[in-house]
Scaffold this active site. Structure first.
Site, PDB file in Angstrom:
ATOM      1  N   SER A 175       0.851  -1.190   0.000  1.00 13.23           N
ATOM      2  CA  SER A 175       0.000   0.000   0.000  1.00 13.23           C
ATOM      3  C   SER A 175       0.883   1.235   0.000  1.00 13.23           C
ATOM      4  O   SER A 175       1.999   1.213   0.533  1.00 13.23           O
ATOM      5  CB  SER A 175      -0.902   0.014   1.234  1.00 13.23           C
ATOM      6  N   TYR A 188      -2.109  -0.953  10.457  1.00 14.22           N
ATOM      7  CA  TYR A 188      -1.965  -1.228   9.030  1.00 14.22           C
ATOM      8  C   TYR A 188      -0.726  -0.541   8.456  1.00 14.22           C
ATOM      9  O   TYR A 188       0.074  -1.168   7.754  1.00 14.22           O
ATOM     10  CB  TYR A 188      -3.221  -0.759   8.302  1.00 14.22           C
TER      11      TYR A 188
END
Length: 302
Positions: A175, A188
């Site tokens: 990401s 995350y």
């Protein structure tokens, strides 16, 4: 010895210029795509979202066999049936990649039932979407085990055979948050930054391993259930990516043997800005774009 060092100093900048020109030419002229007809692909988190789209894309591009790993059997069954209807052999296995022993046992079962895996796509991930002080300790550990350590275990399970065959590819669906973290998703962001460093080290470690490569994909916010409810300030300027777009570009990156893929291409500007702007300016960018508060409306997967 001195002349060799001087020669190396002269050749190094010339080599850099050659590589830059070669990369620039590659952007203009279409490159030959890798044939996938003999490749067995394993996708973690393959039951839904980007994982399901990746399975479709690999099948459409002629992969020989596709193996799906995940924790939700219903989703895995649905995706497996869809891929089989496309004419591609597909199998699924229930596996929690955060569980080391389960990964090794399931990998053994895959080799016995399907054969050697030549393309491993580490896609499985979870997000809890909370600040550090609001996060449960077990939830924080779960994110690190699945998002980061899971890639250690899957890679250790399948890479040795790839090295023996001199044919393999490790893919990490990461990401852009690995490069630029946001509040409210500390679990995350931390795990993705760790996974990015893991892949950077792994990619360099494979330089002298013929036939085996690695690809790291860093997409912007993608419209899947995982980040349901996340909102930026200017959605028309910063629209979420479609899962099928991420999947298509990822498989293309594998076929082109591309080490790093940032999506969309404008994310390259983020890398440049982070390296030249002062911290205060970066903070203002977060506030202006809405990434500073984007997790306030986060709901996640239901």
């Amino acid at each position: 010895m001195v002349w060799k060092r001087l020669g190396a100093l002269v050749m190094f900048p010339l080599q850099m210029i050659y590589l830059v020109v070669k990369a620039a030419v590659g952007l203009v002229l279409p490159a030959k795509l890798r044939d996938l007809s003999r490749e067995n692909v394993l996708i973690t988190g393959g039951g839904r979202g980007i994982g399901r789209q990746l399975a479709r894309e690999f099948a459409e591009r002629g992969a020989r066999k596709i193996v799906l790993w995940g924790r939700t059997e219903k989703c895995l069954k649905e995706t497996t049936e869809e891929i089989r209807q496309m004419g591609t052999e597909c199998h699924y296995f229930i596996c929690d990649v955060g569980n080391r022993e389960e990964v090794y046992q399931t990998a053994k079962a895959v080799r016995e039932k399907v054969g050697d895996i030549t393309i491993l796509v580490n896609n499985a991930a979870v997000v809890h979407g909370k600040s550090l002080m609001d996060s449960d300790d077990d939830a924080l550990l779960k994110s690190q085990h699945i998002n980061t350590l899971g890639q250690f275990w899957t890679t250790k399970a399948f890479l040795p055979r790839m090295l023996e065959l001199q044919n393999g590819h490790i893919v990490c669906l990461n990401s852009v948050l690995a490069l630029s973290a946001i509040p409210g998703a500390i679990d995350y962001c931390t795990s993705k930054a760790s996974a990015f460093a893991f892949m950077e080290s792994l990619t360099l470690g494979l330089l002298d391993c013929p036939g085996v490569s690695a690809t790291t994909v860093l997409p912007f916010h993608t419209s899947t259930e995982m980040f349901q409810g996340m909102r930026v300030r200017f959605p028309n300027l910063f629209p979420p990516l479609k899962p099928e777009t991420v999947a298509r570009r990822t498989v293309e990156a594998v076929q082109l043997n591309q080490a790093l893929l940032l999506l969309p291409w404008t994310m390259h500007a983020l890398v440049i800005l982070k390296s030249i702007l002062p911290q205060a300016a970066l903070e203002e960018i977060h506030k202006f774009s809405g990434t500073y508060t984007c997790m306030n409306t986060f709901k996640g997967r239901t």
